[in-house]
Design an enzyme around this catalytic site. Structure first.
Site: not given
Ligand code: IPE
Ligand code: MG
Length: 229
Positions: A15, A47, A49-50, A7, A2
């Site tokens: 992103r 996930s 949910e993603n 980052w 995560d």
């Molecule tokens: C995790 O990073 C990557 C996946 C779930 C694919 P995020 O995309 O959740 O990063 P944040 O939480 O927005 O920083």
């Molecule tokens: Mg995240």
């Protein structure tokens, strides 16, 4: 894994750049795990949910998944790593499914290390699928309802041939399990770090292992069995 988005945001980058950096960390963490004698490593890559994320991001993640599997194929085979997935794989794009099935098959007899990618995975979904399978077995007269135990349910989990985790690491400062290996981690040590996944490398991995070793383990492995080089 995560914190990819945050980052990238901190660096004024899109992103997807965070996801790209995050994917690059996998090779490093696999090497660290090998150095420490950690035989199984399961990464929560996508996930169930993603799918709710913007379509552009989901598409980018799927392209990255395909590219990562293709790019890491050689490394996985050469290092005799068994590659596995958990989750409802069939719902992923067809080209990803094919690449996954091919690498799973080509690496199935390796025993050096097991790398498990959780893709379209969620514990509730896994539980529902396992229970549905058992309900069918009961209806077909294969087992009696009174014979259903947790072990029988777990035999129908995607993780059936993977040991329960001893240590669960979540990066980026979130302190939740988010539907990840909920029952399998019933006795796992939980480790939360503020480090974003793209910054989680060898040093951070060792810190997590050392923290694990300091804790008193009553179930499963004891810290002493993990060899930190
Ligand atoms: C995790 O990073 C990557 C996946 C779930 C694919 P995020 O995309 O959740 O990063 P944040 O939480 O927005 O920083
Ligand atoms: Mg995240």
């Amino acid at each position: 894994m995560d914190g990819n988005g945050r980052w990238a945001k901190e660096r004024n980058k899109p992103r997807v750049e965070g996801h790209y950096q995050g994917a690059k960390q996998i090779e490093k963490v696999l090497q660290s795990a090998k150095d420490c004698g950690v035989k199984y490593i399961t990464l929560y890559a996508f996930s169930s949910e993603n799918w709710n994320r913007p379509k552009d991001e989901v598409d980018a993640l799927m392209s990255l998944l395909l590219a990562s599997i293709q790019e890491n194929r050689k490394l996985i085979i050469e290092n005799k790593i068994r590659f596995r997935t958990i989750g409802n794989i069939e719902e992923l794009p067809q080209n990803c499914v094919e690449e996954i099935r091919k690498l799973e098959n080509d690496s199935k007899n390796f025993t050096e290390q097991t790398l498990v990618l959780a893709l379209n995975y969620g514990s509730r979904d896994e539980l529902a699928r396992a229970v549905s399978k058992l309900a069918t077995d009961v209806a077909d007269g294969k087992i009696k309802a009174s014979e259903i135990t947790y072990e029988k349910i777990a035999e129908n989990f995607d993780t059936a041939d993977i040991p329960d985790p001893d240590l669960m690491i979540r990066t980026s400062g979130e302190m939740r399990l988010s539907n990840y290996l909920m029952l399998q981690s019933a006795y796992a040590e939980l480790y939360f770090t503020k480090t974003y996944w793209p910054d989680f490398g060898h040093k951070e991995f060792l810190e997590a292992i050392q923290e694990y070793q300091r804790r008193e383990r009553r179930y499963g492995l004891t810290g002493e069995q993990i060899n930190v080089k």
